[in-house]
Motif scaffolding. Structure first.
Motif, PDB file in Angstrom:
ATOM      1  N   TRP A 183      16.683  24.489  62.606  1.00 19.00           N
ATOM      2  CA  TRP A 183      16.386  23.512  63.665  1.00 19.00           C
ATOM      3  C   TRP A 183      14.906  23.568  64.023  1.00 19.00           C
ATOM      4  CZ3 TRP A 183      14.504  24.800  68.530  1.00 19.00           C
ATOM      5  CH2 TRP A 183      14.386  23.728  69.421  1.00 19.00           C
ATOM      6  N   PHE A 184      14.384  24.772  64.194  1.00 21.56           N
ATOM      7  CA  PHE A 184      12.982  24.945  64.554  1.00 21.56           C
ATOM      8  C   PHE A 184      12.072  24.313  63.493  1.00 21.56           C
ATOM      9  CE2 PHE A 184       9.066  27.472  64.106  1.00 21.56           C
ATOM     10  CZ  PHE A 184       8.463  27.165  65.318  1.00 21.56           C
ATOM     11  N   THR A 185      12.367  24.568  62.243  1.00 23.44           N
ATOM     12  CA  THR A 185      11.526  24.080  61.148  1.00 23.44           C
ATOM     13  C   THR A 185      11.654  22.576  60.945  1.00 23.44           C
ATOM     14  OG1 THR A 185      11.738  26.210  60.052  1.00 23.44           O
ATOM     15  CG2 THR A 185      11.013  24.356  58.690  1.00 23.44           C
ATOM     16  N   ASN A 186      12.889  22.063  60.988  1.00 23.72           N
ATOM     17  CA  ASN A 186      13.137  20.668  60.616  1.00 23.72           C
ATOM     18  C   ASN A 186      13.173  19.686  61.774  1.00 23.72           C
ATOM     19  OD1 ASN A 186      13.385  21.414  57.892  1.00 23.72           O
ATOM     20  ND2 ASN A 186      15.491  22.029  58.239  1.00 23.72           N
ATOM     21  N   THR A 187      13.494  20.133  62.972  1.00 26.35           N
ATOM     22  CA  THR A 187      13.651  19.220  64.106  1.00 26.35           C
ATOM     23  C   THR A 187      12.590  19.435  65.173  1.00 26.35           C
ATOM     24  OG1 THR A 187      16.024  19.119  63.725  1.00 26.35           O
ATOM     25  CG2 THR A 187      15.252  18.395  65.869  1.00 26.35           C
ATOM     26  N   ALA A 188      12.405  20.673  65.591  1.00 24.84           N
ATOM     27  CA  ALA A 188      11.462  20.940  66.681  1.00 24.84           C
ATOM     28  C   ALA A 188      10.023  20.634  66.284  1.00 24.84           C
ATOM     29  CB  ALA A 188      11.591  22.391  67.143  1.00 24.84           C
ATOM     30  N   GLN A 189       9.726  20.694  65.000  1.00 26.21           N
ATOM     31  CA  GLN A 189       8.360  20.428  64.530  1.00 26.21           C
ATOM     32  C   GLN A 189       8.179  18.988  64.039  1.00 26.21           C
ATOM     33  OE1 GLN A 189       6.285  22.983  65.142  1.00 26.21           O
ATOM     34  NE2 GLN A 189       8.148  23.918  65.900  1.00 26.21           N
ATOM     35  N   PHE A 190       9.213  18.186  64.140  1.00 26.18           N
ATOM     36  CA  PHE A 190       9.226  16.827  63.611  1.00 26.18           C
ATOM     37  C   PHE A 190       8.444  15.885  64.521  1.00 26.18           C
ATOM     38  CE2 PHE A 190      11.675  12.826  62.728  1.00 26.18           C
ATOM     39  CZ  PHE A 190      11.331  12.726  61.395  1.00 26.18           C
ATOM     40  N   HIS A 191       7.664  14.980  63.964  1.00 21.61           N
ATOM     41  CA  HIS A 191       6.914  13.967  64.709  1.00 21.61           C
ATOM     42  C   HIS A 191       6.021  14.561  65.794  1.00 21.61           C
ATOM     43  CE1 HIS A 191       8.572  10.547  62.718  1.00 21.61           C
ATOM     44  NE2 HIS A 191       9.792  10.780  63.124  1.00 21.61           N
ATOM     45  N   ALA A 192       5.125  15.426  65.403  1.00 14.04           N
ATOM     46  CA  ALA A 192       4.247  16.106  66.366  1.00 14.04           C
ATOM     47  C   ALA A 192       3.409  15.127  67.190  1.00 14.04           C
ATOM     48  CB  ALA A 192       3.341  17.090  65.638  1.00 14.04           C
ATOM     49  N   GLN A 193       3.177  13.924  66.686  1.00 17.22           N
ATOM     50  CA  GLN A 193       2.421  12.927  67.450  1.00 17.22           C
ATOM     51  C   GLN A 193       3.283  12.200  68.472  1.00 17.22           C
ATOM     52  OE1 GLN A 193      -0.953  12.695  67.269  1.00 17.22           O
ATOM     53  NE2 GLN A 193      -0.635  14.470  65.956  1.00 17.22           N
ATOM     54  N   GLN A 194       4.605  12.356  68.365  1.00 17.83           N
ATOM     55  CA  GLN A 194       5.521  11.664  69.265  1.00 17.83           C
ATOM     56  C   GLN A 194       6.324  12.588  70.166  1.00 17.83           C
ATOM     57  OE1 GLN A 194       7.961   9.225  66.772  1.00 17.83           O
ATOM     58  NE2 GLN A 194       6.307   7.839  66.263  1.00 17.83           N
ATOM     59  N   GLN A 195       6.179  13.897  69.976  1.00 18.25           N
ATOM     60  CA  GLN A 195       6.942  14.813  70.819  1.00 18.25           C
ATOM     61  C   GLN A 195       6.223  16.156  70.932  1.00 18.25           C
ATOM     62  OE1 GLN A 195      10.802  15.964  69.451  1.00 18.25           O
ATOM     63  NE2 GLN A 195      10.076  16.884  67.565  1.00 18.25           N
ATOM     64  N   VAL A 196       6.513  16.850  72.011  1.00 17.79           N
ATOM     65  CA  VAL A 196       6.101  18.234  72.167  1.00 17.79           C
ATOM     66  C   VAL A 196       7.304  18.991  72.726  1.00 17.79           C
ATOM     67  CG1 VAL A 196       5.034  17.849  74.429  1.00 17.79           C
ATOM     68  CG2 VAL A 196       4.369  19.841  73.080  1.00 17.79           C
TER      69      VAL A 196
END
Length: 191
Positions: free
Chosen positions: A52-65
């Motif tokens: 989850w950390f690798t694939n979801t939490a880091q996803f779309h860094a320009q759209q989420q933090v």
């Protein structure tokens, strides 16, 4: 547009999520009741959490933090939350994907965490609308969102597919920039 800065009150820190927080998240997420209304329990195993950390939490860094929620007194990781779905054109975003360990629910944690995210969204990023979404039947979450001062907008039917294959009806709430000064004052009174 998002910066990777920590946000703090006297009692709580929101720290951009890193691999160092994963063991604390794993511990905070072990009560199955935390996940009753959530799309997926990513703390079931340490392997799932890492994925989850690798694939979801880091996803779309320009759209989420994504933030780890940390108790300043103990440095314990209490859960996670995020500001996401940033729309730079319309100056909107959503706050959610929050989980707080059972021992910390109905305490100061949610108010402090959401206050920090709302201050960041409205005061630093200049956003004009923040949305909150939760399962229609998740009364704990709906009450917590209402206590923040968010306005209920209605139900979106069959909005999301859950892990068990059923559909979720989503209760939608919002705070807009004109409401923010009064809500900010109200939340500061609760801190």
């Amino acid at each position: 547009m998002f910066s990777k800065q920590s946000l703090c009150t006297e009692r709580l820190s929101l720290v951009p999520l890193s691999a160092n927080h994963l063991e604390g998240l794993y511990q905070a997420g072990q009560d199955p009741q935390v996940w009753r209304w959530v799309l997926m329990n990513y703390t079931q195993t340490r392997t799932m959490l890492t994925e989850w950390f690798t694939n979801t939490a880091q996803f779309h860094a320009q759209q989420q933090v994504v933030y780890a929620i940390i108790d300043k007194a103990t440095q314990q990781v209490l859960g996670t939350t995020r500001l996401f779905a940033l729309n730079k054109q319309h100056l909107t975003a959503e706050i959610g994907h929050t989980f707080i360990g059972t021992a910390w629910q109905r305490s100061f944690v949610n108010t402090h965490a959401k206050y920090l995210l709302l201050c960041y969204a409205f005061d630093e990023l200049g956003l004009v609308r923040i949305t909150f979404n939760t399962h229609e039947k998740n009364t704990k979450s709906r009450n917590a969102i209402t206590r923040l001062g968010a306005r209920f907008e209605g139900i979106s039917y069959k909005d999301r597919l859950l892990a068990d294959g059923s559909s979720r009806n989503t209760a939608r709430f919002s705070i807009i920039d004109e409401q923010w000064p009064a809500i900010k004052s109200q939340l500061e009174g609760k801190l």
